[in-house]
Design a protein around this motif. Structure first.
Motif, PDB file in Angstrom:
ATOM      1  N   GLU A 141       8.075  10.026   3.668  1.00 14.01           N
ATOM      2  CA  GLU A 141       6.626   9.828   4.187  1.00 14.01           C
ATOM      3  C   GLU A 141       6.529   8.559   4.822  1.00 14.01           C
ATOM      4  N   LEU A 142       7.551   8.017   4.907  1.00  7.50           N
ATOM      5  CA  LEU A 142       7.507   6.369   6.075  1.00  7.50           C
ATOM      6  C   LEU A 142       8.043   6.593   7.215  1.00  7.50           C
ATOM      7  N   SER A 143       7.519   5.549   8.002  1.00  6.30           N
ATOM      8  CA  SER A 143       8.225   5.434   9.372  1.00  6.30           C
ATOM      9  C   SER A 143       9.531   4.827   9.038  1.00  6.30           C
ATOM     10  N   GLY A 144      10.290   4.901  10.192  1.00  7.04           N
ATOM     11  CA  GLY A 144      11.574   4.003  10.063  1.00  7.04           C
ATOM     12  C   GLY A 144      11.312   2.418   9.863  1.00  7.04           C
ATOM     13  N   GLY A 145      10.517   2.055  10.418  1.00  9.46           N
ATOM     14  CA  GLY A 145      10.450   0.505  10.216  1.00  9.46           C
ATOM     15  C   GLY A 145       9.953   0.015   8.635  1.00  9.46           C
ATOM     16  N   GLN A 146       9.011   1.146   8.319  1.00  9.07           N
ATOM     17  CA  GLN A 146       8.401   0.964   6.790  1.00  9.07           C
ATOM     18  C   GLN A 146       9.524   1.118   5.820  1.00  9.07           C
TER      19      GLN A 146
ATOM     20  N   GLU B 225       0.766  -1.310  -0.049  1.00 10.48           N
ATOM     21  CA  GLU B 225       0.203  -0.044   0.253  1.00 10.48           C
ATOM     22  C   GLU B 225       0.763   1.180   0.105  1.00 10.48           C
ATOM     23  N   GLN B 226       1.969   1.365   0.261  1.00  2.00           N
ATOM     24  CA  GLN B 226       3.051   2.404   0.513  1.00  2.00           C
ATOM     25  C   GLN B 226       3.848   2.437  -0.759  1.00  2.00           C
ATOM     26  N   ALA B 227       3.533   1.770  -1.680  1.00  2.10           N
ATOM     27  CA  ALA B 227       4.367   1.646  -2.926  1.00  2.10           C
ATOM     28  C   ALA B 227       4.606   3.130  -3.486  1.00  2.10           C
ATOM     29  N   ASP B 228       3.668   4.009  -3.653  1.00  2.22           N
ATOM     30  CA  ASP B 228       3.835   5.396  -3.951  1.00  2.22           C
ATOM     31  C   ASP B 228       4.369   6.082  -3.074  1.00  2.22           C
TER      32      ASP B 228
END
Lengths: 250, 328, 226
Positions: free
Chosen positions: A140-145, A132-135
């Motif tokens: 815009e992502l958390s550290g874990g992501q 879901e975070q492909a784009d």
């Protein structure tokens, strides 16, 4: 016996007059998950970086699949197609989306066409639970992501060996779990992994081997049960008790 | 494990780099010789010439040795034909050097005017820039808008156009001509002052931008703390924020100084005989364009490099721990 | 004073000669664009050499840069036009002078931008088997170009304003056109002419800044800490 996937023999590395690795030897078979532990400055990360030649060695021998890694005639880029790496600070390409981070290598290095690379990239993102975070862009992502994208980026090259350089130490404690879970899944799938990490949870449950490195030497090497329950060397025991004390207070 | 990223100073350190590029000895020696010559020239022409039997503008260096050497080199080149080209070039350069001995006193005079233009404009520009920047940061809405309009209008138009407006399109020249003392003795004539006014107005806009950025980068808590010990807002700005802001702005003055040294050459368009103006006058008479303009480029470089070296000194002198430019 | 000088007849003179001023404006824009392009074509590789080049190449590029940045544009133009006579066209000469000088400044902008990209980016690109050149081209350069927009914006307006200095070799750019109108036309209209000319410059710099802002927003990428 079949040939080991990775074999390291009498590896020496020094920065100036400071010797960081003093004759390290190590073997890994296909599907092994080896976790390197040891105090900071013990040479764990250096050892890891010698395997994909981000750091050049002074002497010794590293072979992957029987092929010499460190020779002058070895093509480092051919080597790195087979050895993926996950960084402590993620190092995601800041100007590219998660999906583009994953597909850049396959497109530019493996010459995959865009559609194939994208389809494969989506699969890898799904594998780390981030389709879901492909784009999304890294900021815009958390550290874990971010770290999970980092893992997907390494997987996308379909490597024979994955190197993890303290993959969770830049993360807030509550984000460590999601990354460890992904790593454990990869271990279960039989991917060969060489991991520098003090994540005991992962080491106990997923590692096939633990290697304790101190002062540039391998002090002890064995399966996790043995090394954690009955360490033979004093240095190992001391280090482990410090680590446990730290884990309990944390 | 990972090495710390190299931190950059607020200013990308353009002129710091001159130091690293040219730390070689020959440059230091060259600069020293340059300033010895300039100072000797000024002393002889401005001070001693009036007092004793010194002649104004007499060359220090005789032309004759260069001419004889040039002839000797040229005669060596003649039998070599085309292969003698490098020697011909050497001979030509020596001949120009002989000519240059006669030009140099005038150029030293031009350097004096260039430095005056630069120093006057930077200093006067600063006195305007400081209130402008304070208004930009702390002023009311209208005052802020006025200050912004001024800086944007100046920074959005060419310096040369501004110079033309003041010189051709206002009666500033006539007004200045009427001021007692202008053009008398050591005081330069009115065109010089038109240039100073124009450069001052221009420099004020640029300096106020540097200062504004520096004032804004001073932590907001500083003013709050100043107010907390009972200082008024203006006092807080005056005693706490501005002193820190000025130190932060120091590197930009190097840029401003270098900018004015180079752009003061535009004053030649309104007849001011500064360094470029004098060179161009001589060039138009002698047609030695390449040689003269290369020579004047070297003189400008000497001024620019000296200015940045001087500002480096000032910066390290003014740096206090934690505030301003600290060297890596 | 202003009341006497700002006369309706003089403004009419300016309006009558709008066509000429417009022509000058076109020359100014052409000169700016050509110089900025030349500056980019030379300055970008120069900046890359300063970051990635061998010691010797770097030294050479840096020294040329210091000379170009330390010399007044007026002097550079004179050397190229009357001294070396590199071209009989004043426009071409001015483009080369402005372009080379701009290259010296653009190289500094790009050098700073390339250096500001975290080393880990290059390393990560190498780790997915890119060659050093590929890594710089696909990972470092795209980020550096975005970061160089503010510096580039500044440089663009500097070049635009400095095209006025080409008046010294008589190109029919905007300021020269104004000067000709004043000297050959109506000398009482000096203030009106030069104010009109300044206004055009202001509109051009303003419009340039705004469009580069737009461009920068369009290509912007959320950038956090990497």
């Amino acid at each position: 016996m079949t040939q080991p996937l990775l074999s390291i023999d009498d590896l020496h590395k020094s920065y100036g007059s400071e010797e960081v690795l003093e004759g390290v030897g190590l073997e890994m078979d296909q599907g092994d998950v080896t976790v390197l532990i040891g105090p900071s400055g013990s040479g764990k990360s250096t050892l890891l970086r010698c395997v994909n030649r981000l750091t050049e060695i002074n002497s010794g021998r590293i072979a992957l699949d029987g092929q010499d890694v460190t020779g002058a005639e070895t093509d480092v880029n051919e080597l790195r197609k087979q050895v993926g790496m996950v960084f402590q600070d993620f190092n995601l390409f800041a100007h590219l989306t998660a999906l583009e981070n994953v597909t850049l290598g396959p497109k530019k290095v493996l010459g995959m066409d865009a559609a194939d690379a994208e389809a494969a990239g989506r699969n890898h993102l799904e594998q780390v639970g981030l389709l879901e975070q492909a784009d999304s862009y890294p900021a815009e992502l958390s550290g874990g992501q971010k770290q999970r994208v980092g893992i997907a980026r390494a997987l996308a090259m379909d490597p024979e060996l994955l190197l993890f350089d303290e993959p969770t130490s830049a993360l807030d404690p509550e984000l460590v779990g999601e990354v460890v879970e992904v790593m454990r899944d990869l271990a279960d799938e039989g991917i060969t992994m060489l991991v520098v990490s003090h994540e005991m949870d992962f080491a106990r449950s997923a590692a096939s081997d633990i290697v304790f490195l101190d002062d540039g030497e391998i002090v002890e090497h064995g399966p996790p049960e043995q090394l954690f329950q009955n360490p033979t060397a004093d240095r190992t025991e001391q280090f482990l008790s410090r680590l446990h004390a730290h884990e309990e207070t944390a | 494990m990972s090495t710390a990223e190299s931190t950059t100073s607020p200013n990308p350190g353009l002129w710091d780099r001159i130091g690293t590029v040219f730390t070689v000895r020959p440059l230091t020696v060259g600069l020293a010789l340059f300033w010895v010559w300039v100072l000797a020239r000024w002393t002889t022409d401005f001070v001693l010439a009036g007092v004793s039997g010194f002649d104004r503008g007499t060359p220090f260096i005789p032309a004759a040795p260069f001419l004889t050497t040039a002839d000797a080199v040229a005669s060596l080149a003649t039998p070599l034909g085309a292969a003698g080209a490098p020697l011909v070039w050497v001979a030509d350069t020596l001949r120009f050097t002989a000519d240059a001995t006669a030009y140099l006193p005038a150029l030293a005079h031009g350097i004096w005017t260039t430095i005056l233009l630069t120093v006057f404009s930077v200093c006067l520009g600063f006195t305007l820039a400081l209130p402008l920047s304070v208004v930009r940061v702390y002023g009311g809405r209208w005052a802020r808008w006025l200050a912004l309009s001024y800086t944007e209008l100046i920074r959005g138009t060419p310096l040369l156009a501004q110079l033309f407006v003041l010189y051709f399109a206002t009666s500033l020249t006539q007004v200045l001509r009427g001021v007692p003392g202008v053009g008398v003795g050591f005081v330069p004539a009115q065109a010089f002052w038109v240039a100073v006014i124009s450069f001052t107005l221009n420099s004020a806009a640029y300096q106020s931008e540097y200062l504004r950025a520096s004032l804004e980068s001073v932590d907001g808590g500083q003013l709050t703390a100043a107010r907390a010990i009972g200082l008024s807002k203006l006092e807080g700005i005056r005693y706490v924020v501005v002193p820190q802001g000025l130190r932060l702005a120091l590197p930009s003055w190097t840029n401003e100084l270098v900018y004015l040294i180079k752009y003061s050459s535009l004053a030649s368009f309104i007849t001011v005989q500064e360094l470029y103006g004098r060179t161009s006058t001589i060039a138009n008479e002698t047609y030695q364009y390449t040689e003269l303009f290369v020579l004047v480029a070297i003189l400008y470089l000497a001024l620019v490099v000296s200015a940045s070296a001087l500002m480096d000194r000032v910066e390290s002198h003014a740096a206090t721990a934690g505030v301003g430019h600290t060297r890596q | 004073m202003a009341a006497i000088l700002l006369q309706a007849a003089d403004w009419l003179f300016v309006i009558d000669n709008m066509g000429l001023l417009l022509g000058g404006t076109v020359v100014t824009i052409a000169l700016t664009v050509a110089s900025i392009l030349l500056g980019f074509v030379v300055g970008f590789p120069a900046g890359a050499i300063e970051v990635y080049g061998s010691d010797r190449a770097r030294r050479v590029v840096e020294q040329i840069g210091v000379v170009l940045r330390g010399t007044p544009l007026l002097v550079i133009i004179m050397i190229l036009y009357f001294g070396l006579s590199i071209s009989s066209s004043a426009f071409v000469t001015a483009t080369i002078a402005l372009g080379l000088r701009s290259a010296a400044y653009q190289s500094q902008i790009f050098r700073g931008a390339l250096q500001s990209v975290d080393d880990g980016q290059l390393e990560a690109a190498r780790a997915v088997a890119m060659s050093r050149f590929e890594a710089i081209r696909h990972v470092v350069v795209p980020q550096a170009l975005r970061r160089s927009v503010p510096g580039f914006q500044n440089e663009f307006t500097i070049v635009l304003k400095d095209t006025s200095i080409a008046i010294v070799i008589g190109i029919g750019e905007l300021l020269t056109t104004g000067q000709n109108l004043y000297e050959g036309g109506q000398s009482t209209a000096a203030l009106e002419i030069f104010l009109a000319v300044s206004l055009v410059y202001f509109v051009l710099t303003f419009a340039t800044n705004r469009s580069l802002d737009r461009l920068s927003d369009y290509y912007a990428v959320p950038e956090g800490t990497t």
